[in-house]
Design a protein around this motif. Structure first.
Motif, PDB file in Angstrom:
ATOM      1  N   LYS A 156       0.840  -1.208   0.000  1.00  0.00           N
ATOM      2  CA  LYS A 156       0.000   0.000   0.000  1.00  0.00           C
ATOM      3  C   LYS A 156       0.872   1.254   0.000  1.00  0.00           C
ATOM      4  O   LYS A 156       0.556   2.255  -0.624  1.00  0.00           O
ATOM      5  N   LYS A 157       2.035   1.156   0.685  1.00  0.00           N
ATOM      6  CA  LYS A 157       2.925   2.329   0.746  1.00  0.00           C
ATOM      7  C   LYS A 157       3.726   2.515  -0.547  1.00  0.00           C
ATOM      8  O   LYS A 157       4.235   3.612  -0.804  1.00  0.00           O
ATOM      9  N   PRO A 161      -2.424   1.049  -3.256  1.00  0.00           N
ATOM     10  CA  PRO A 161      -3.330   1.236  -2.103  1.00  0.00           C
ATOM     11  C   PRO A 161      -4.450   0.204  -2.040  1.00  0.00           C
ATOM     12  O   PRO A 161      -4.973  -0.059  -0.959  1.00  0.00           O
ATOM     13  N   ASN A 162      -4.774  -0.387  -3.198  1.00  0.00           N
ATOM     14  CA  ASN A 162      -5.883  -1.349  -3.199  1.00  0.00           C
ATOM     15  C   ASN A 162      -5.423  -2.805  -3.160  1.00  0.00           C
ATOM     16  O   ASN A 162      -6.197  -3.709  -3.446  1.00  0.00           O
ATOM     17  N   ALA A 163      -4.161  -3.013  -2.829  1.00  0.00           N
ATOM     18  CA  ALA A 163      -3.664  -4.398  -2.731  1.00  0.00           C
ATOM     19  C   ALA A 163      -4.525  -5.178  -1.742  1.00  0.00           C
ATOM     20  O   ALA A 163      -4.942  -4.642  -0.718  1.00  0.00           O
ATOM     21  N   ALA A 164      -4.826  -6.428  -2.102  1.00  0.00           N
ATOM     22  CA  ALA A 164      -5.723  -7.221  -1.236  1.00  0.00           C
ATOM     23  C   ALA A 164      -5.385  -8.700  -1.303  1.00  0.00           C
ATOM     24  O   ALA A 164      -4.917  -9.185  -2.338  1.00  0.00           O
ATOM     25  N   PRO A 187      -2.942  -3.975  -7.592  1.00  0.00           N
ATOM     26  CA  PRO A 187      -3.056  -3.098  -8.764  1.00  0.00           C
ATOM     27  C   PRO A 187      -2.067  -1.930  -8.680  1.00  0.00           C
ATOM     28  O   PRO A 187      -1.868  -1.378  -7.593  1.00  0.00           O
ATOM     29  N   PHE A 188      -1.449  -1.563  -9.794  1.00  0.00           N
ATOM     30  CA  PHE A 188      -0.511  -0.444  -9.828  1.00  0.00           C
ATOM     31  C   PHE A 188      -0.956   0.588 -10.860  1.00  0.00           C
ATOM     32  O   PHE A 188      -1.914   0.353 -11.607  1.00  0.00           O
TER      33      PHE A 188
END
Ligand code: DER
Length: 235
Positions: A156-157, A161-164, A187-188
């Motif tokens: 996320k850093k 931010p939407n990594a899951a 997602p990047f």
């Protein structure tokens, strides 16, 4: 329908062009396009297939080989193979791939690297200029279960931010890979996807990474079945 026909066309064309009678060791990928690859190889006939060894990239791939009555082999025994054919979630104009939609990317990358020739087969939805254009789920990252939470925070850093954590649909809890690990989908931005090799190296450095679903400088060609029944090849 149209997508299945496109998968079949890509698979059949790739096998016709890249699985020669002299090819003895063949890597079979994972996903919903590779069954057509096995179908086409079977059509080459018992005479040529009886002397071949087929190496799987996961449980589903192993089932395809066994159900096809083909001889199963292990890459721990056959480390140099002639050709591996596999699907992809998305392919950019430089043949970089996002793979891992089926959570098999570790063994897929092992077999892709072990092959003299690695060929990708896909339907038209996967053909992009830049990764992330059609495949919005993010880069699949196979992660050791004990490392997934800190890795999520790191991701996320570093621009996702939407990594899951990938949760299972027909099972309570997360998807568990053939290797007993979890998968994080990260997602990047388009900026990041423009340099997939750089992104791959960054992700490989994260503690607990087992394998990253970015295949850079690996595919020799990608075959795409198109909506109009034609096939495109990208070298
Ligand atoms: O997980 C993978 O990389 C598989 O190759 C898979 O994503 C291919 O997708 P398909 O089911 O559209 O062939």
């Amino acid at each position: 329908q149209q997508i299945e026909a496109a998968k079949k066309l890509a698979a059949f064309t790739a096998v016709d062009n890249h699985v020669k009678p002299t090819d003895k060791f063949i890597g079979i990928g994972s996903g919903s396009t590779v069954p057509y690859v096995v179908d086409r190889i079977l059509q080459q006939g018992e005479e040529v297939n009886k002397d071949r060894i087929f190496l799987p990239t996961g449980f589903q791939s192993r089932q395809l080989i066994v159900n096809g009555g083909l001889r199963l082999g292990d890459v721990s025994q056959y480390t140099h193979i002639d050709v591996t054919i596999d699907g992809a979630d998305e392919v950019d104009s430089n043949l970089n791939c996002i793979k891992g939609g089926g959570a098999c990317q570790l063994q897929e990358k092992v077999l892709a690297e072990a092959a003299n020739t690695f060929i990708v087969v896909a339907d038209f939805r996967k053909k992009s200029s830049i990764l992330g254009t059609s495949w919005k789920q993010g880069v699949p990252i196979e992660v050791a279960p004990g490392a997934y939470a800190p890795m999520l925070e790191r991701l996320k850093k570093m621009g996702s931010p939407n990594a899951a954590l990938r949760m299972a649909k027909m099972k309570a809890g997360p998807v568990v890979t053939d290797n007993g690990n979890f998968v994080i989908d990260a997602p990047f931005s388009e900026e990041d996807y423009k340099n997939p090799k750089e992104l791959l190296v960054k992700l490989k450095m994260l503690t607990g990474v087992v394998e990253v679903g970015l295949f850079c400088d690996m595919a020799k060609a990608a075959y795409f079945g198109n909506e109009d029944g034609s096939v495109s090849v990208r070298w």
